[in-house]
Structures are given as structure tokens and as C-alpha cells.
Scaffold this motif. Sequence first.
Motif, PDB file in Angstrom:
ATOM      1  N   ARG A  19       0.811  -1.178  -0.159  1.00 34.11           N
ATOM      2  CA  ARG A  19       0.085   0.086  -0.162  1.00 34.11           C
ATOM      3  C   ARG A  19       0.843   1.288  -0.020  1.00 34.11           C
ATOM      4  O   ARG A  19       0.616   2.266  -0.804  1.00 34.11           O
ATOM      5  CB  ARG A  19      -1.009  -0.112   1.209  1.00 34.11           C
ATOM      6  CG  ARG A  19      -1.871   1.204   1.273  1.00 34.11           C
ATOM      7  CD  ARG A  19      -2.358   1.756   2.708  1.00 34.11           C
ATOM      8  NE  ARG A  19      -1.326   1.583   3.684  1.00 34.11           N
ATOM      9  CZ  ARG A  19      -1.150   1.183   4.807  1.00 34.11           C
ATOM     10  NH1 ARG A  19      -1.974   0.438   5.249  1.00 34.11           N
ATOM     11  NH2 ARG A  19      -0.123   1.377   5.536  1.00 34.11           N
ATOM     12  N   SER A  23       1.059   4.152  -2.943  1.00 30.84           N
ATOM     13  CA  SER A  23       0.728   5.444  -2.617  1.00 30.84           C
ATOM     14  C   SER A  23       1.820   6.228  -2.820  1.00 30.84           C
ATOM     15  O   SER A  23       1.550   7.422  -3.650  1.00 30.84           O
ATOM     16  CB  SER A  23       0.350   5.615  -1.187  1.00 30.84           C
ATOM     17  OG  SER A  23      -0.985   4.713  -0.935  1.00 30.84           O
ATOM     18  N   VAL A  29      -4.974   4.378  -3.711  1.00 31.19           N
ATOM     19  CA  VAL A  29      -5.031   2.831  -3.143  1.00 31.19           C
ATOM     20  C   VAL A  29      -6.146   2.510  -2.202  1.00 31.19           C
ATOM     21  O   VAL A  29      -6.194   3.312  -1.009  1.00 31.19           O
ATOM     22  CB  VAL A  29      -3.547   2.448  -2.581  1.00 31.19           C
ATOM     23  CG1 VAL A  29      -3.670   0.874  -2.091  1.00 31.19           C
ATOM     24  CG2 VAL A  29      -2.523   2.634  -3.408  1.00 31.19           C
ATOM     25  N   THR A  31      -7.395  -0.476   0.369  1.00 31.29           N
ATOM     26  CA  THR A  31      -7.136  -1.968   0.491  1.00 31.29           C
ATOM     27  C   THR A  31      -8.345  -2.771   1.110  1.00 31.29           C
ATOM     28  O   THR A  31      -9.631  -2.206   1.387  1.00 31.29           O
ATOM     29  CB  THR A  31      -6.174  -1.700   1.846  1.00 31.29           C
ATOM     30  OG1 THR A  31      -6.808  -1.011   2.851  1.00 31.29           O
ATOM     31  CG2 THR A  31      -5.157  -1.003   1.305  1.00 31.29           C
TER      32      THR A  31
END
Length: 127
Positions: A19, A23, A29, A31
Motif C-alpha cells: 500500500r 501510494s 490505493v 485496501t
Amino acid sequence: MSERVLLVEDNSAALAQFRDALSNRGYQVTTAVNGLDGFAKVQTQKFDLCIVDHLMPLMNGPQLLKNLHSMGERAPTAVIFLTTQDLDVVEQLPELCIADIVLAKPLSTELLLENVADLLEQTSMAY
């Protein structure tokens, strides 16, 4: 506008690592901690790329791929599948025809970022 990426990974360390790397490269992003969570998010948001882990609780990666495929045009444009299992065995799964790339874990952040950039470039050129 930056590409929207859904990262579906149940390992919290891998989730945070990937992540943050995505990013930092400018991707938006979102999740999800398992396939069920990921599928719920895909139903309410549009993603350019979905990165899917293989073995997860509640809904595993192959089942998520099957569900994504059933969404038709609302499905993410591109899919990367991650696995800790033997690639020769995993690549025989019928659901993997939906994945654009299959990568073995453990996986370096750089390799993931290279594949993400290449795949998103390919899919954007196709449209």
C-alpha cells in the motif's frame, strides 16, 4: 488523474508494504483484508487494477477472480494475482485466466511496482 488500485491482501505486513509503495508512486490505493471485503469494494467503486492474494479467509483469491469476472464491464480493467504456492500448480487454476499477471511471493516492492506500471500502461493503450 491517477489510477485507482484495489489491494486485496490478508497479511497485514505485506498489505502495509505494498500500500505504501503504491501510494508513494501516486496510485490511489484502496485496501481489503480478504476476498469478501475486496468484492464488496469492487461493487461500489471502479478500479483500474486489482491486486489479489491467493490464500485468504472468507473468500480466497480464485473465488474473488471468478466473482470479478462475473461483473463484466464493471470489473477492474487489470488483475495481478499473488501467491506463495508453486507457480506451476497455481497457473493451472481455471480462474487464473482472468489474471493478467501471476507473481510469486515473497515479492520485492520494486518487482510489484514494475509490473503494476507495465500493466496499467498496456491497459491504458488498449482504450
